[in-house]
Design an enzyme around this catalytic site. Structure first.
Site, PDB file in Angstrom:
ATOM      1  N   LYS A   1       0.830  -1.216   0.000  1.00 48.47           N
ATOM      2  CA  LYS A   1       0.000   0.000   0.000  1.00 48.47           C
ATOM      3  C   LYS A   1       0.866   1.268   0.000  1.00 48.47           C
ATOM      4  O   LYS A   1       2.068   1.218   0.297  1.00 48.47           O
ATOM      5  CB  LYS A   1      -0.930  -0.026   1.213  1.00 48.47           C
ATOM      6  CG  LYS A   1      -1.994  -1.127   1.161  1.00 48.47           C
ATOM      7  CD  LYS A   1      -2.960  -1.030   2.345  1.00 48.47           C
ATOM      8  CE  LYS A   1      -4.056  -2.071   2.282  1.00 48.47           C
ATOM      9  NZ  LYS A   1      -5.027  -1.910   3.411  1.00 48.47           N
TER      10      LYS A   1
ATOM     11  N   TYR B   1     -12.535  -1.372  -3.748  1.00 42.58           N
ATOM     12  CA  TYR B   1     -13.049  -1.537  -2.376  1.00 42.58           C
ATOM     13  C   TYR B   1     -14.558  -1.357  -2.303  1.00 42.58           C
ATOM     14  O   TYR B   1     -15.081  -1.011  -1.243  1.00 42.58           O
ATOM     15  CB  TYR B   1     -12.346  -0.553  -1.444  1.00 42.58           C
ATOM     16  CG  TYR B   1     -10.968  -1.013  -1.004  1.00 42.58           C
ATOM     17  CD1 TYR B   1     -10.803  -2.120  -0.163  1.00 42.58           C
ATOM     18  CD2 TYR B   1      -9.815  -0.345  -1.416  1.00 42.58           C
ATOM     19  CE1 TYR B   1      -9.547  -2.538   0.244  1.00 42.58           C
ATOM     20  CE2 TYR B   1      -8.551  -0.759  -1.010  1.00 42.58           C
ATOM     21  CZ  TYR B   1      -8.426  -1.857  -0.176  1.00 42.58           C
ATOM     22  OH  TYR B   1      -7.183  -2.275   0.234  1.00 42.58           O
TER      23      TYR B   1
ATOM     24  N   ASN C   1      -2.119   0.258   6.696  1.00 36.91           N
ATOM     25  CA  ASN C   1      -1.578  -0.974   7.278  1.00 36.91           C
ATOM     26  C   ASN C   1      -0.707  -1.778   6.302  1.00 36.91           C
ATOM     27  O   ASN C   1      -0.677  -3.002   6.336  1.00 36.91           O
ATOM     28  CB  ASN C   1      -2.699  -1.818   7.879  1.00 36.91           C
ATOM     29  CG  ASN C   1      -3.768  -2.187   6.861  1.00 36.91           C
ATOM     30  OD1 ASN C   1      -3.664  -1.810   5.696  1.00 36.91           O
ATOM     31  ND2 ASN C   1      -4.766  -2.926   7.288  1.00 36.91           N
TER      32      ASN C   1
ATOM     33  N   HIS D   1      -2.306  -5.353   1.482  1.00 42.89           N
ATOM     34  CA  HIS D   1      -3.632  -5.935   1.279  1.00 42.89           C
ATOM     35  C   HIS D   1      -3.481  -7.419   1.023  1.00 42.89           C
ATOM     36  O   HIS D   1      -2.482  -7.865   0.457  1.00 42.89           O
ATOM     37  CB  HIS D   1      -4.308  -5.288   0.053  1.00 42.89           C
ATOM     38  CG  HIS D   1      -5.535  -6.027  -0.412  1.00 42.89           C
ATOM     39  ND1 HIS D   1      -6.762  -5.850   0.184  1.00 42.89           N
ATOM     40  CD2 HIS D   1      -5.705  -6.977  -1.377  1.00 42.89           C
ATOM     41  CE1 HIS D   1      -7.642  -6.649  -0.422  1.00 42.89           C
ATOM     42  NE2 HIS D   1      -7.034  -7.338  -1.368  1.00 42.89           N
TER      43      HIS D   1
ATOM     44  N   GLU E   1      -9.832  -9.921  -7.916  1.00 37.68           N
ATOM     45  CA  GLU E   1      -8.882  -8.832  -7.652  1.00 37.68           C
ATOM     46  C   GLU E   1      -7.684  -8.896  -8.603  1.00 37.68           C
ATOM     47  O   GLU E   1      -7.196  -7.858  -9.068  1.00 37.68           O
ATOM     48  CB  GLU E   1      -8.449  -8.885  -6.183  1.00 37.68           C
ATOM     49  CG  GLU E   1      -9.588  -8.495  -5.246  1.00 37.68           C
ATOM     50  CD  GLU E   1      -9.264  -8.674  -3.771  1.00 37.68           C
ATOM     51  OE1 GLU E   1     -10.147  -8.386  -2.944  1.00 37.68           O
ATOM     52  OE2 GLU E   1      -8.135  -9.101  -3.433  1.00 37.68           O
TER      53      GLU E   1
HETATM   54  P1  IDP Z   1      -8.241  -6.521   5.564  1.00 30.26           P
HETATM   55  O1  IDP Z   1      -7.413  -5.575   4.728  1.00 30.26           O
HETATM   56  O2  IDP Z   1      -7.437  -7.103   6.690  1.00 30.26           O
HETATM   57  O3  IDP Z   1      -8.952  -7.567   4.745  1.00 30.26           O
HETATM   58  P2  IDP Z   1     -10.806  -5.172   5.789  1.00 30.26           P
HETATM   59  O4  IDP Z   1     -11.740  -5.302   6.954  1.00 30.26           O
HETATM   60  O5  IDP Z   1     -11.175  -5.874   4.523  1.00 30.26           O
HETATM   61  O6  IDP Z   1      -9.360  -5.643   6.298  1.00 30.26           O
HETATM   62  O7  IDP Z   1     -10.611  -3.616   5.516  1.00 30.26           O
HETATM   63  C1  IDP Z   1      -9.982  -3.168   4.327  1.00 30.26           C
HETATM   64  C2  IDP Z   1      -9.011  -2.070   4.681  1.00 30.26           C
HETATM   65  O8  IDP Z   1      -9.738  -0.952   5.162  1.00 30.26           O
HETATM   66  C3  IDP Z   1      -8.032  -2.392   5.819  1.00 30.26           C
HETATM   67  O9  IDP Z   1      -6.901  -3.114   5.380  1.00 30.26           O
HETATM   68  C4  IDP Z   1      -7.651  -0.999   6.298  1.00 30.26           C
HETATM   69  O10 IDP Z   1      -6.726  -0.383   5.402  1.00 30.26           O
HETATM   70  C5  IDP Z   1      -8.987  -0.274   6.171  1.00 30.26           C
HETATM   71  N1  IDP Z   1      -9.756  -0.290   7.410  1.00 30.26           N
HETATM   72  C6  IDP Z   1     -10.461  -1.324   7.927  1.00 30.26           C
HETATM   73  N2  IDP Z   1     -11.078  -0.984   9.071  1.00 30.26           N
HETATM   74  C7  IDP Z   1     -10.758   0.320   9.279  1.00 30.26           C
HETATM   75  C8  IDP Z   1     -11.114   1.256  10.313  1.00 30.26           C
HETATM   76  O11 IDP Z   1     -11.838   0.951  11.262  1.00 30.26           O
HETATM   77  N3  IDP Z   1     -10.579   2.511  10.192  1.00 30.26           N
HETATM   78  C9  IDP Z   1      -9.793   2.889   9.132  1.00 30.26           C
HETATM   79  N4  IDP Z   1      -9.451   2.035   8.159  1.00 30.26           N
HETATM   80  C10 IDP Z   1      -9.920   0.762   8.222  1.00 30.26           C
HETATM   81 MG    MG Z   2     -10.430  -7.389   3.345  1.00 28.52          MG
END
Ligand code: IDP
Ligand code: MG
Length: 141
Positions: free
Chosen positions: A10, A50, A113, A116, A127
């Site tokens: 990312k 997304y 984070n 992905h 994807e």
């Molecule tokens: P994942 O990436 O571990 O699959 P997902 O729940 O699919 O997690 O969420 C997609 C992305 O959205 C996360 O990787 C993160 O970058 C962002 N994200 C998820 N939850 C939050 C939140 O509560 N606050 C801000 N960003 C979030």
């Molecule tokens: Mg996800």
């Protein structure tokens, strides 16, 4: 259980110059990289990618962040690739990620984070197809 998954290094990780270190983790974890490219998503692309999160409170922050700079997109192959890659990256929130995982070591925050990973075989296929054409997916063996 499928053998493909889709990964993104990312924009936070690219900006922090972690691209090479994360690429190395991918190889050390035994993934075969079928394709990789550095790109910069448009906001519309990030919104499309997304779309499953549309309506969630973090959707705007997420799509703006994902289109804020370069990211590396990768098609990865390994037996049980989806689960193996999610194990390698760790929990969504780096504060909850196990030691030795990519998110523990390179993530900035819950939103930013570092990486992905697909959450299912079906989504992995979708994807990969979102970013790569068939002729870009090259097998080395
Ligand atoms: P994942 O990436 O571990 O699959 P997902 O729940 O699919 O997690 O969420 C997609 C992305 O959205 C996360 O990787 C993160 O970058 C962002 N994200 C998820 N939850 C939050 C939140 O509560 N606050 C801000 N960003 C979030
Ligand atoms: Mg996800």
């Amino acid at each position: 259980m499928g053998n493909l998954t889709f990964a993104i290094i990312k924009p936070d990780a690219v900006k922090n110059n972690y691209t090479g270190l994360i690429y190395d983790r991918i190889l050390k974890a035994g993934f075969n990289i079928l394709s990789a490219k550095l790109t910069r998503m448009s906001l519309a692309q990030a919104e499309g990618f997304y779309s499953v999160h549309k309506g969630k409170p973090f959707y705007n922050e997420l799509t703006e962040f994902m289109s804020s700079g370069q990211a590396m997109v990768l098609a990865l192959r390994k037996e049980n690739a989806v689960a193996e890659w999610r194990k390698t990256i760790g929990a969504t929130n780096p504060a909850d990620a196990d030691s030795g995982t990519i998110r523990k070591d390179f993530a900035t925050s819950l939103g930013e984070n570092a990486v992905h990973g697909s959450d299912s075989d079906d989504n992995a296929i979708k994807e990969i197809a979102f970013f790569f054409s068939d002729c870009e997916l090259i097998s080395n063996n």
